[in-house]
Each structure stands twice: as structure tokens, then as C-alpha cells.
Design a protein around this motif. Structure first.
Motif, PDB file in Angstrom:
ATOM      1  N   ILE A  24     -38.990  -3.468   1.510  1.00 33.81           N
ATOM      2  CA  ILE A  24     -39.331  -3.266   0.100  1.00 33.81           C
ATOM      3  C   ILE A  24     -38.095  -3.440  -0.773  1.00 33.81           C
ATOM      4  O   ILE A  24     -38.117  -4.122  -1.800  1.00 33.81           O
ATOM      5  N   ARG A  25     -36.990  -2.819  -0.360  1.00 30.50           N
ATOM      6  CA  ARG A  25     -35.759  -2.883  -1.159  1.00 30.50           C
ATOM      7  C   ARG A  25     -35.164  -4.278  -1.193  1.00 30.50           C
ATOM      8  O   ARG A  25     -34.525  -4.662  -2.183  1.00 30.50           O
ATOM      9  N   SER A  26     -35.353  -5.038  -0.138  1.00 29.50           N
ATOM     10  CA  SER A  26     -34.799  -6.396  -0.094  1.00 29.50           C
ATOM     11  C   SER A  26     -35.677  -7.407  -0.823  1.00 29.50           C
ATOM     12  O   SER A  26     -35.256  -8.537  -1.049  1.00 29.50           O
ATOM     13  N   GLY A  27     -36.908  -6.994  -1.177  1.00 26.38           N
ATOM     14  CA  GLY A  27     -37.813  -7.903  -1.866  1.00 26.38           C
ATOM     15  C   GLY A  27     -38.729  -8.677  -0.944  1.00 26.38           C
ATOM     16  O   GLY A  27     -39.516  -9.509  -1.403  1.00 26.38           O
ATOM     17  N   ALA A  28     -38.635  -8.415   0.352  1.00 27.19           N
ATOM     18  CA  ALA A  28     -39.546  -9.080   1.289  1.00 27.19           C
ATOM     19  C   ALA A  28     -40.990  -8.696   0.986  1.00 27.19           C
ATOM     20  O   ALA A  28     -41.907  -9.516   1.103  1.00 27.19           O
ATOM     21  N   TYR A  29     -41.187  -7.436   0.609  1.00 28.45           N
ATOM     22  CA  TYR A  29     -42.467  -6.965   0.078  1.00 28.45           C
ATOM     23  C   TYR A  29     -42.247  -6.733  -1.412  1.00 28.45           C
ATOM     24  O   TYR A  29     -41.568  -5.796  -1.810  1.00 28.45           O
ATOM     25  N   GLU A  30     -42.816  -7.577  -2.257  1.00 27.00           N
ATOM     26  CA  GLU A  30     -42.561  -7.519  -3.688  1.00 27.00           C
ATOM     27  C   GLU A  30     -43.387  -6.423  -4.366  1.00 27.00           C
ATOM     28  O   GLU A  30     -44.485  -6.090  -3.912  1.00 27.00           O
ATOM     29  N   PRO A  31     -42.873  -5.854  -5.478  1.00 29.45           N
ATOM     30  CA  PRO A  31     -43.609  -4.837  -6.227  1.00 29.45           C
ATOM     31  C   PRO A  31     -44.990  -5.340  -6.648  1.00 29.45           C
ATOM     32  O   PRO A  31     -45.131  -6.454  -7.146  1.00 29.45           O
ATOM     33  N   GLY A  32     -45.997  -4.519  -6.423  1.00 27.88           N
ATOM     34  CA  GLY A  32     -47.362  -4.881  -6.789  1.00 27.88           C
ATOM     35  C   GLY A  32     -48.107  -5.685  -5.748  1.00 27.88           C
ATOM     36  O   GLY A  32     -49.307  -5.914  -5.878  1.00 27.88           O
ATOM     37  N   SER A  33     -47.413  -6.120  -4.691  1.00 31.95           N
ATOM     38  CA  SER A  33     -48.055  -6.938  -3.663  1.00 31.95           C
ATOM     39  C   SER A  33     -48.511  -6.070  -2.500  1.00 31.95           C
ATOM     40  O   SER A  33     -47.941  -5.007  -2.235  1.00 31.95           O
ATOM     41  N   PRO A  34     -49.546  -6.501  -1.780  1.00 31.64           N
ATOM     42  CA  PRO A  34     -50.008  -5.720  -0.627  1.00 31.64           C
ATOM     43  C   PRO A  34     -49.070  -5.893   0.556  1.00 31.64           C
ATOM     44  O   PRO A  34     -48.444  -6.947   0.730  1.00 31.64           O
ATOM     45  N   ARG A  54     -48.599   7.278   9.849  1.00 26.07           N
ATOM     46  CA  ARG A  54     -47.618   8.318   9.510  1.00 26.07           C
ATOM     47  C   ARG A  54     -46.460   7.735   8.704  1.00 26.07           C
ATOM     48  O   ARG A  54     -46.004   8.347   7.730  1.00 26.07           O
ATOM     49  N   ALA A  55     -46.010   6.560   9.091  1.00 23.20           N
ATOM     50  CA  ALA A  55     -44.920   5.906   8.363  1.00 23.20           C
ATOM     51  C   ALA A  55     -45.358   5.551   6.940  1.00 23.20           C
ATOM     52  O   ALA A  55     -44.615   5.753   5.970  1.00 23.20           O
ATOM     53  N   LEU A  56     -46.573   5.037   6.807  1.00 21.41           N
ATOM     54  CA  LEU A  56     -47.087   4.666   5.485  1.00 21.41           C
ATOM     55  C   LEU A  56     -47.283   5.904   4.615  1.00 21.41           C
ATOM     56  O   LEU A  56     -47.008   5.874   3.412  1.00 21.41           O
ATOM     57  N   ARG A  57     -47.739   6.983   5.226  1.00 23.41           N
ATOM     58  CA  ARG A  57     -47.940   8.220   4.472  1.00 23.41           C
ATOM     59  C   ARG A  57     -46.614   8.754   3.938  1.00 23.41           C
ATOM     60  O   ARG A  57     -46.541   9.238   2.799  1.00 23.41           O
ATOM     61  N   ASP A  58     -45.560   8.651   4.734  1.00 23.06           N
ATOM     62  CA  ASP A  58     -44.230   9.071   4.274  1.00 23.06           C
ATOM     63  C   ASP A  58     -43.784   8.244   3.072  1.00 23.06           C
ATOM     64  O   ASP A  58     -43.220   8.778   2.111  1.00 23.06           O
ATOM     65  N   LEU A  59     -44.021   6.938   3.116  1.00 19.34           N
ATOM     66  CA  LEU A  59     -43.591   6.053   2.042  1.00 19.34           C
ATOM     67  C   LEU A  59     -44.419   6.271   0.774  1.00 19.34           C
ATOM     68  O   LEU A  59     -43.912   6.118  -0.339  1.00 19.34           O
ATOM     69  N   LEU A  65     -44.933   3.325  -1.922  1.00 15.44           N
ATOM     70  CA  LEU A  65     -46.203   2.634  -1.710  1.00 15.44           C
ATOM     71  C   LEU A  65     -47.323   3.388  -2.411  1.00 15.44           C
ATOM     72  O   LEU A  65     -47.221   4.581  -2.674  1.00 15.44           O
ATOM     73  N   VAL A  66     -48.401   2.669  -2.700  1.00 16.37           N
ATOM     74  CA  VAL A  66     -49.605   3.290  -3.241  1.00 16.37           C
ATOM     75  C   VAL A  66     -50.799   2.715  -2.496  1.00 16.37           C
ATOM     76  O   VAL A  66     -50.861   1.514  -2.221  1.00 16.37           O
ATOM     77  N   VAL A  75     -47.081  -2.215  -2.662  1.00 14.80           N
ATOM     78  CA  VAL A  75     -45.745  -1.785  -3.053  1.00 14.80           C
ATOM     79  C   VAL A  75     -45.815  -1.296  -4.496  1.00 14.80           C
ATOM     80  O   VAL A  75     -46.287  -2.014  -5.386  1.00 14.80           O
ATOM     81  N   LYS A  76     -45.380  -0.087  -4.736  1.00 15.35           N
ATOM     82  CA  LYS A  76     -45.485   0.500  -6.064  1.00 15.35           C
ATOM     83  C   LYS A  76     -44.443  -0.087  -7.001  1.00 15.35           C
ATOM     84  O   LYS A  76     -43.275  -0.227  -6.641  1.00 15.35           O
ATOM     85  N   LYS A  77     -44.883  -0.435  -8.209  1.00 13.92           N
ATOM     86  CA  LYS A  77     -43.951  -0.889  -9.233  1.00 13.92           C
ATOM     87  C   LYS A  77     -43.150   0.310  -9.710  1.00 13.92           C
ATOM     88  O   LYS A  77     -43.710   1.322 -10.105  1.00 13.92           O
ATOM     89  N   GLN A  78     -41.847   0.184  -9.706  1.00 11.25           N
ATOM     90  CA  GLN A  78     -40.993   1.334  -9.987  1.00 11.25           C
ATOM     91  C   GLN A  78     -40.653   1.494 -11.461  1.00 11.25           C
ATOM     92  O   GLN A  78     -40.155   2.536 -11.873  1.00 11.25           O
TER      93      GLN A  78
END
Length: 258
Positions: A24-34, A54-59, A65-66, A75-78
Motif C-alpha cells: 500500500i505504501r509503495s503504491g502497488a495497491y493504489e488508494p481507492g483500488s481493490p 486476520r491480517a485484513l482486519r488489522d489493516l 483498508l476499508v 485501499v482507503k484514501k488517506q
């Protein structure tokens, strides 16, 4: 790579959580994308679906994440824009308007019906409000359809309330209802979000100095894109005067104060 990653963390779900956060931080998963589905991540990391969840719930708890029911995890837009809760002056220097349509419609939204609007057709003005280069709010405003054409012509460049004030129709009172609801219809296209994405909705009813003109409407925005602030003046309160203290009187004795 995944095996090394999994061995260096204290638990499987923590290692997967850190890897997803890194993407997520590197942009591999872009904000707003699944992000990939649980099944795909299960196969990639070679772990159970429970570990992935469990990992997704932590994030999600961390705000990275949303989850949208029936749609997936995004990926949640920050970046969240803060706007004062004021329908009378909703524009700032960095916002722009785009008129979508001016039509004649009946108000049918169950929430807006609590304002007891007219049952017949009303003039409906739909706009998109842009800020920072992207859509910020989607606004649908309803008002009496017999408003002068001169005022209607200004709706393309101004909010309805601002156009009314320019023509001597001032605002008297505003009632607000704020709720959250899944995205449906036009807002999906406007914001590029899936059906069911959580939306912040602000319903309003504005009475004016003209008894024939009452404004109804709703402003919508993705819940993680917009936040509203409000200031409430305290009438008659003094911040410098200390409250007096009173000693309760006993039967047969005079009350004393100090």
C-alpha cells in the motif's frame, strides 16, 4: 520470498499484514483500488483464509483498508477534506462547480421526506463540487419550480442559496440531518466507487424570507473523503465570570451565600 517473510515475523498474520501494508505504501495497491481477494491472497501466501482475514482486519482497524459488503476490500484514501458545516457559504477559493442537470422532479428520499417537502414536482439542480483536482461533493437541491428564470440562469455558476441571496431572498433557518448510507446511482459514477461504498450524506431544509421559496437538498461524499466541522455559540455564557457558590440553608435559618 514469502517463506522468508513469514519466518521473520512473530506470526503468520502479522507478516502478511506487514507485506500488504508495504504494498500500500509503495503504491502497488493504489488508494481507492481493490486489493486481491481473500482466495487469491490465500493462494499467494500459502496460508489459511482465517490468517488472511486476520491480517485484513488489522489493516482495516489501522485505517489502511476499508471493506464494502458484497464487493471486496479497498485501499482507503488517506486525504480527507475538512469543510465547515455551512450550506449558506459552502464554497472556498479552491472549489469549483460543475452543473449536471436542472430538471423537474418529486422528492422521494425517505430521509428528506421527514422535512415534509411539497408532494408535487420541484426544480431539481444537480451539481458536482470539485476540490484539489477531484470531485469532493455531489449536491442535489430542490426548490419551488416557479423561481424566476433570471435566478435559474445563475444556478450553473453558483449554489442555489447564493443565487437566491443575490436576488434579495435571504436565508432564515437551516435544518440538517447527517447520516451514512451505501452508495447508489449517480454517485458511483461521479466518485468512481463501487455500489455499496459508504457515503456521508448531509440533508438540509432552508427556509427563506420569501414564504413561497423553501430549499431542500442533500450533499453526498465518500465517508473517507469529507469531514465536517461546526461551531455552536453559547448564548448568555460568560467565560470570565466564576459561578457563585450557595450554601444550602437549614430549617429555620437564613440562606447564606459567598
Amino acid at each position: 520470498m514469502n517463506e522468508l517473510l513469514l519466518r521473520t515475523a512473530s506470526s503468520l498474520h502479522e507478516s502478511i499484514r506487514e507485506e500488504l501494508l508495504k504494498r500500500i505504501r509503495s503504491g502497488a495497491y493504489e488508494p481507492g483500488s481493490p486489493i486481491p481477494s481473500t482466495a487469491m491472497l490465500t493462494q499467494e501466501f500459502g496460508v489459511s483464509p482465517i490468517t488472511i482475514k486476520r491480517a485484513l482486519r488489522d489493516l482495516q482497524a489501522a485505517g489502511a483498508l476499508v471493506s464494502v459488503a458484497g464487493k471486496g476490500t479497498y485501499v482507503k484514501k488517506q486525504t480527507r477534506v475538512l469543510r465547515k458545516l455551512d450550506v449558506a457559504t459552502p464554497l472556498s477559493e479552491d472549489t469549483k462547480l460543475q452543473l449536471i442537470s436542472i430538471t423537474r422532479e418529486k422528492i422521494s428520499d425517505p430521509v428528506m421526506l421527514t422535512f415534509d417537502p411539497p408532494k408535487g414536482g420541484m426544480l431539481c439542480v444537480r451539481k458536482i463540487i470539485f476540490a484539489d483536482g477531484g470531485p469532493l461533493m455531489y449536491d442535489a437541491t430542490y426548490l419551488s419550480s416557479d423561481v424566476d428564470d433570471e435566478i435559474v440562469e445563475e444556478f450553473g455558476e453558483r449554489f442555489v442559496t447564493m443565487a437566491l441571496k443575490r436576488h434579495g431572498i435571504d436565508l432564515v433557518n437551516t435544518d440538517l440531518i447527517i447520516d451514512a448510507a451505501p452508495a447508489t446511482g449517480k454517485v458511483e459514477e461521479v466518485f468512481g466507487i463501487p455500489t455499496g461504498y459508504p457515503m456521508l450524506r448531509r440533508f438540509y431544509k432552508i427556509t427563506t424570507t420569501d414564504p413561497q421559496v423553501t430549499v431542500f437538498g442533500v450533499v453526498q461524499a465518500p465517508f473517507d473523503l469529507l469531514a465536517c466541522s461546526v461551531s455552536l455559540p453559547l448564548k448568555g455564557a460568560s467565560s470570565t465570570r466564576a459561578p457563585s457558590k450557595t450554601v444550602a440553608s437549614k430549617p429555620g435559618k437564613r440562606r447564606a451565600s459567598k
